[in-house]
Design a protein around this motif. Structure first.
Motif, PDB file in Angstrom:
ATOM      1  N   ARG A 194       0.847  -1.191   0.000  1.00 45.65           N
ATOM      2  CA  ARG A 194       0.000   0.000   0.000  1.00 45.65           C
ATOM      3  C   ARG A 194       0.882   1.240   0.000  1.00 45.65           C
ATOM      4  NH1 ARG A 194      -1.562   3.325   4.271  1.00 45.65           N
ATOM      5  NH2 ARG A 194      -3.552   4.419   4.008  1.00 45.65           N
ATOM      6  N   ASP A 195       0.549   2.244  -0.857  1.00 44.04           N
ATOM      7  CA  ASP A 195       1.318   3.478  -0.859  1.00 44.04           C
ATOM      8  C   ASP A 195       0.698   4.477   0.114  1.00 44.04           C
ATOM      9  OD1 ASP A 195      -0.886   4.644  -2.085  1.00 44.04           O
ATOM     10  OD2 ASP A 195       0.027   4.722  -4.084  1.00 44.04           O
ATOM     11  N   SER A 196       1.268   5.673   0.205  1.00 44.16           N
ATOM     12  CA  SER A 196       0.828   6.675   1.174  1.00 44.16           C
ATOM     13  C   SER A 196      -0.549   7.243   0.847  1.00 44.16           C
ATOM     14  CB  SER A 196       1.856   7.815   1.240  1.00 44.16           C
ATOM     15  OG  SER A 196       1.997   8.420  -0.042  1.00 44.16           O
ATOM     16  N   MET A 197      -1.004   7.070  -0.391  1.00 41.37           N
ATOM     17  CA  MET A 197      -2.312   7.568  -0.809  1.00 41.37           C
ATOM     18  C   MET A 197      -3.407   6.531  -0.634  1.00 41.37           C
ATOM     19  SD  MET A 197      -1.484  10.600  -1.678  1.00 41.37           S
ATOM     20  CE  MET A 197      -2.994  11.127  -2.473  1.00 41.37           C
ATOM     21  N   GLY A 198      -3.051   5.354  -0.148  1.00 43.55           N
ATOM     22  CA  GLY A 198      -4.054   4.310   0.048  1.00 43.55           C
ATOM     23  C   GLY A 198      -4.240   3.407  -1.143  1.00 43.55           C
ATOM     24  N   LYS A 253       9.120   7.914   0.705  1.00 50.76           N
ATOM     25  CA  LYS A 253       9.132   9.323   0.310  1.00 50.76           C
ATOM     26  C   LYS A 253       8.608   9.514  -1.108  1.00 50.76           C
ATOM     27  CE  LYS A 253      12.868  10.795   3.375  1.00 50.76           C
ATOM     28  NZ  LYS A 253      14.198  11.459   3.469  1.00 50.76           N
ATOM     29  N   ASN A 254       7.425   8.997  -1.356  1.00 45.81           N
ATOM     30  CA  ASN A 254       6.745   9.140  -2.638  1.00 45.81           C
ATOM     31  C   ASN A 254       7.550   8.567  -3.806  1.00 45.81           C
ATOM     32  OD1 ASN A 254       4.248   9.944  -3.719  1.00 45.81           O
ATOM     33  ND2 ASN A 254       5.173  11.744  -4.680  1.00 45.81           N
ATOM     34  N   THR A 255       8.385   7.590  -3.497  1.00 46.34           N
ATOM     35  CA  THR A 255       9.150   6.884  -4.520  1.00 46.34           C
ATOM     36  C   THR A 255       8.890   5.396  -4.386  1.00 46.34           C
ATOM     37  OG1 THR A 255      10.884   8.572  -4.514  1.00 46.34           O
ATOM     38  CG2 THR A 255      11.449   6.437  -5.456  1.00 46.34           C
ATOM     39  N   ASP A 308       5.318  10.989  -8.637  1.00 44.98           N
ATOM     40  CA  ASP A 308       4.824  12.269  -9.151  1.00 44.98           C
ATOM     41  C   ASP A 308       4.887  12.238 -10.670  1.00 44.98           C
ATOM     42  OD1 ASP A 308       4.517  13.228  -6.566  1.00 44.98           O
ATOM     43  OD2 ASP A 308       6.573  13.989  -6.495  1.00 44.98           O
ATOM     44  N   GLY A 309       3.761  12.289 -11.322  1.00 43.61           N
ATOM     45  CA  GLY A 309       3.740  12.272 -12.778  1.00 43.61           C
ATOM     46  C   GLY A 309       3.755  10.855 -13.323  1.00 43.61           C
ATOM     47  N   ASP A 310       4.299  10.733 -14.535  1.00 49.01           N
ATOM     48  CA  ASP A 310       4.327   9.441 -15.207  1.00 49.01           C
ATOM     49  C   ASP A 310       5.279   8.478 -14.487  1.00 49.01           C
ATOM     50  OD1 ASP A 310       2.604  10.461 -17.067  1.00 49.01           O
ATOM     51  OD2 ASP A 310       4.192  11.070 -18.459  1.00 49.01           O
TER      52      ASP A 310
END
Length: 1019
Positions: free
Chosen positions: A493-497, A536-538, A554-556
């Motif tokens: 699971r990522d930080s956005m659910g 960290k969003n990676t 972030d992005g593509d």
């Protein structure tokens, strides 16, 4: 149950679990036994040489050398005196080996044997070699061999265990006491004997002698005071050797209790290393400290051990786990949960290791994933049995007990206490309750929602009603939902659910708001994605054989491979996790790598941990990694569970050093030199011209990471070779002259050694030596010079003869030409005189004119005949006089013209004399005069760049008709032949052309004669 029983049971559990926890602290010992290649499990001595090799003397297995990975063995078949070795020592460039039959000396690969008594220890004191034997003290002397030193009848017949020098006096430990001597030589002064006990070992440190008695402890004598004193340390006993490590630690090896470590100043116990610490046997023989801060322990019966400081704590079946294989590990509120092979679950907390009873029906079932929810409940994914949900509830129990006060006036005292216990309720959620499959690969619990990824059927999302034991709000994601590859290997699971999944075929996708986005093969490579990690969003993905890749969310989504100056030790990535310092840890089949990244996700450094670094689990399991609340990392592996504690001290690496091990010339070792003294020196090895094949062997010994040392080399000042694991280089076909071979190494941290250089010179053959070449060159020059002089003389003589011949020939040719000219002149004169004779009766006045003109012509002819060349103008004047004479003598009139077409003045052009006149004469006499038409004669001259061209044209009957009609004479033939030869000698063949001039009706209109001669001028 009364309170006392509860408290007693509690402490029993506490003590047992603490012991279990302490027993896991065996990470500091690494055993090397017969399975690793050691020839015998009884190791009696161990030393390290200047290169870094460990040398071990065994009882029955001979001598062996260890480089951290492999053993090389020498025994009696190789020339060793005995396979039973008691002592080792390095003396200059040789290894001294004390055996039960005397002394063996190993120099390079050769053994020299000296028979004698059993040698217990070899002591090098003030550059003298003393041998402690079973019958007194011997000294090794190079020229005499083993020489016994007669000191005292008791010493001479004693078993000598050790000899120590305190910079003034000698201390000899024997089975009949500790002796103090002024010197070790015949008739030396024996000062006194301390304590007539059996002393087995001694050491001098900090102005004190520590001497171990076999059963009475350790005697401490102060050598720097007025009195030596007589202080005894009662423990340890049965000491076999004493060593000093870490400045102030005395290590006592014993034959019954392992190793005892004392503070060298306060004599307090610091630690014991024995069976409880991980030793297989209690009989230890010696301990040494290597240059990498490791301590090596020799044992009798258990091989030898590496004792080292590290940050790892290891748990296995011997230290509390149910079995060694740890398939899954997870940090929950109440501790660390782990699965053990097919043996169920264990929990590790501050009290130790707790075995969790297996649920009925789950025996012999592998558990590959563990997670927990916010309430601390445990969710377990199994292979073939669905999901095990362990519902944990905390329940308080009140316990009462009565304190007996019999005999007292007071009434009995009633004591109450509250004990919190955990009640576990197990739930099985399987395919019958709505799951896609009972084979569960991964589980994610978000609030009350459970996501379960199966092996090959898809993902199930549901909620679970604990009271009703039923599944609710179930939704299944399969191929129909958009998951194109169902071979799922991991789910996170990522930080956005969002729920992300990775597959065996390298596919990646995620589920957001019940919608599947399948990204496909994101790496464009056929490789399995083993594990996912968000930081960290990676997104980081670990692959099977392709390393680690990452992409920003972030992005593509676009993945890049994790790269840098160094690379992970394996591309098979089984598990990944970040520690509290943002270092990425990657587990593989070789251990774990600590990867330091910068902000651009470039690799700054890689630190590998394997078996030699305390990571005893070796091969890690897929996704079996977690981080606890204190920042410790836990790794599941095939040989147990390993905890990494970042707060511990990490052993620092040392700069590697490299040494030449061997130099071979024409495949034979150069045994006549000591390589250590030739390295980086001005010494040069002289080689013969046919010794152009050399081999250099070089080595860096890293006992911690022997397989990670790399080398490079170069010859002379060429570029360094690429780094590789090869540590031998063969050179063939080397050029003659001076050479230098250089080698360098680097360790697993890429710290480079100082280069080493070996100089050698290949002598050139005699035919390539300068003096020889100059001599040969001089000889050749002399020979060539002599031959040249002789040749020049011959050539000069030949040229002289040729020149004389040519001069004669030229003179003859000149005479011949003049004779030819004279041959033509009488012919012409004869013709003219005949004409004048004919005029004498018919026309006397014309005869007079003819005679005058003839006289002028004759004078010009005689004048020109003396010259080789005349001018064109002179030739034209002579031709005019000749034609005028012919006109005077002709029986029919004819006209003539002489024209010149040239940029040059006729007086500047030179031609041979009397060259044109014969053609003009033939044109007049045999052309014009024999023809029926009025005669017309044309003489034309024109010049080109290289030639003078002449054309004589007449309108007579034609040359071919004339030749048919006229009567040939020898004189006429000679005139034509001579003229033709003159032209050929001047201009070459085909320079003369004669043709008849034809009209349109093919009738003959005359004759045209053309020729050319080389253009000559008088300037």
């Amino acid at each position: 149950m009364n309170l006392n029983c509860v408290i007693t049971n509690f402490f029993i559990v506490l003590i047992s679990t603490c012991i279990g926890s302490l027993s896991a602290q065996n990470n500091q010992l690494r055993a090397y036994t017969l399975e690793d290649g050691l020839p015998q499990s009884q190791v009696y001595d161990i030393i390290q040489d200047e290169i870094g090799y460990l040398w071990l003397g065994t009882q029955g297995g001979g001598l062996c050398r260890f480089n951290g990975d492999e053993f090389k063995i020498w025994n009696e078949n190789d020339g060793l005196q005995s396979n039973y070795i008691n002592a080792l020592a390095l003396v200059q460039d040789s290894l001294f080996i004390g055996t039960k039959n005397g002394l063996s000396i190993k120099t390079k690969n050769k053994f020299s044997n000296l028979e004698g008594p059993r040698i217990n220890k070899i002591c090098l004191i003030e550059n003298k070699v003393y041998l402690a034997t079973n019958i007194g003290i011997y000294q090794y002397r190079k020229n005499l061999g083993l020489v016994k030193i007669n000191l005292n009848p008791k010493i001479n017949t004693s078993i000598i265990s050790d000899i120590v020098f305190d910079n003034k006096l000698f201390w000899v430990a024997t089975n009949k006491g500790l002796w103090k001597l002024s010197d070790i030589k015949q008739n030396a002064n024996i000062i006194e004997r301390h304590s007539p006990y059996n002393f087995t070992a001694a050491i001098f440190h900090n102005n004190k002698i520590f001497a171990a008695s076999f059963i009475h402890g350790v005697l401490v004598l102060n050598t720097n005071g007025k009195s030596y004193g007589n202080h005894w340390i009662k423990q340890p006993v049965r000491v076999t050797d004493i060593s000093l490590h870490n400045d102030n630690e005395l290590w006592f090896t014993t034959d019954n209790e392992g190793i005892t470590i004392l503070n060298s100043e306060k004599y307090t116990l610091k630690k014991k290393i024995n069976r409880n610490s991980g030793l297989a046997v209690s009989h230890t023989r010696k301990s040494i400290l290597d240059r990498q801060s490791n301590i090596w322990i020799a044992t009798s019966g258990g091989g030898f051990y590496k004792y080292f400081q590290n940050n790892f704590v290891h748990y296995d079946q011997n230290t509390g786990l149910k079995s060694n294989r740890v398939y899954a590990v997870h940090t929950a509120k109440n501790g660390i949960w782990a699965s053990n092979s097919e043996s169920g679950l264990v929990k590790i907390d501050s009290l130790g290791i707790h075995h969790i009873p297996q649920e009925e029906g789950l025996s012999e079932v592998k558990i590959k994933t563990i997670t927990s929810d916010t309430s601390g409940n445990i969710w377990v994914g199994t292979e073939g049995k669905g999901i095990l949900f362990k519902e944990l509830k905390q329940v308080d129990s009140i316990v009462t007990d009565t304190l007996d006060t019999q005999g007292l006036e007071n009434d009995p005292i009633i004591i109450t206490d509250t004990i919190t216990t955990t009640i576990t309720t197990n739930h099985i959620i399987d395919k019958d309750k709505g799951l896609l499959s009972d084979w569960i690969r991964a589980i994610q619990v978000i609030d009350n929602t459970v996501w379960a990824a199966s092996y090959s059927t898809g993902i199930t999302r549901f909620t679970y009603d604990q009271k009703k034991r039923s599944v609710k709000s179930i939704k299944k994601f399969t191929q129909k939902s958009g998951i194109k590859d169902l071979q799922i290997r991991d789910m996170k699971r990522d930080s956005m659910g969002n729920i992300w999944y990775a597959t065996q075929n390298g596919h990646l996708g995620y589920i957001r708001k019940n919608k599947v986005t399948h990204l496909g093969n994101v790496l464009k490579q056929k490789t399995a994605i083993k594990t996912l990690l968000f930081h960290k969003n990676t997104l980081f993905i670990g692959t099977e054989g392709r390393g680690i890749w990452w992409s920003s969310l972030d992005g593509d989504i676009s993945f890049k491979k994790l790269k840098g100056r160094k690379r992970p030790y394996s591309d098979n990535i089984y598990q990944m996790i970040f520690d509290d310092k943002n270092n990425l840890w990657a587990g593989s089949e070789r251990g774990v790598d600590k990867i330091e990244l910068n902000q651009s996700n470039d690799i700054v450094d890689v630190l590998h941990f394997g078996r030699n670094d305390g990571f005893l689990g070796i091969e890690t399991f897929h996704n079996s990694v977690t981080k606890d609340n204190e920042g410790n990392l836990w790794f599941g592996a095939i040989y147990g569970l390993t905890k990494y504690e970042p707060s511990g001290t990490t052993k620092e690496t040392i700069k590697p050093s490299i040494h030449f091990e061997d130099v071979e010339v024409a495949y034979r070792s150069v045994d006549s030199i000591q390589l250590s003294t030739w390295t980086n020196s001005a010494k040069v090895l002289k080689l013969t011209p046919n010794q152009t094949e050399l081999s250099f062997s070089y080595m860096t010994i890293d006992l911690d990471h022997p397989d990670d040392v790399e080398y490079r080399w170069r010859l002379n000042s060429s570029e360094w070779s690429p780094w590789s694991s090869d540590h031998k280089q063969n050179l063939a076909g080397l050029a003659y002259g001076a050479h230098s071979f250089s080698a360098q190494s680097r360790n697993y941290r890429w710290e480079e050694s100082d280069p080493i250089v070996f100089n050698f010179f290949i002598d050139s053959p005699i035919y390539e030596k300068a003096w020889f070449q100059f001599s040969i060159l001089g000889l050749i020059i002399l020979i060539i010079g002599g031959y040249a002089l002789s040749y020049i003389r011959r050539v000069k003589q030949k040229n002289k003869e040729e020149r004389n011949r040519l001069q004669m020939q030229n003179h003859l040719l000149s005479l011949e030409q003049k004779a030819l000219r004279l041959q033509m002149n009488p012919h012409f004169i004869f013709n003219v005189l005949n004409g004048i004779k004919a005029m004498g009766t018919s026309n006397p006045s014309r005869m007079n004119t003819t005679i005058n003109t003839f006289a002028v012509l004759l004078r010009e002819t005689l004048y020109n005949s003396r010259k080789d060349d005349i001018t064109l103008d002179q030739e034209i004047q002579t031709l005019k006089h000749y034609v005028e004479i012919e006109q005077l003598m002709a029986n029919k009139p004819f006209t003539y013209t002489i024209t010149i077409d040239s940029d040059l003045d006729p007086e500047e052009i030179l031609i041979p004399p009397m060259l044109i006149q014969p053609f003009v004469e033939n044109a007049v006499r045999h052309g014009i005069l024999k023809g029926s038409r009025d005669g017309e004669l044309k003489i034309q001259f024109h010049t080109t760049e290289d030639f003078l061209h002449c054309t004589v044209i007449d309108n007579g009957q034609g040359i071919f008709q004339s030749q048919k009609n006229k009567i040939k004479t020898d004189h006429q033939s000679m005139a034509l032949t001579v003229t033709r030869e003159r032209l050929e000698s001047i201009s070459g063949k085909d320079s003369l052309h004669i043709k008849e001039i034809l009209k349109n009706d093919n009738s003959v209109a005359g004759t045209e004669i053309t020729f050319k001669i080389p253009l000559q001028t008088d300037y």
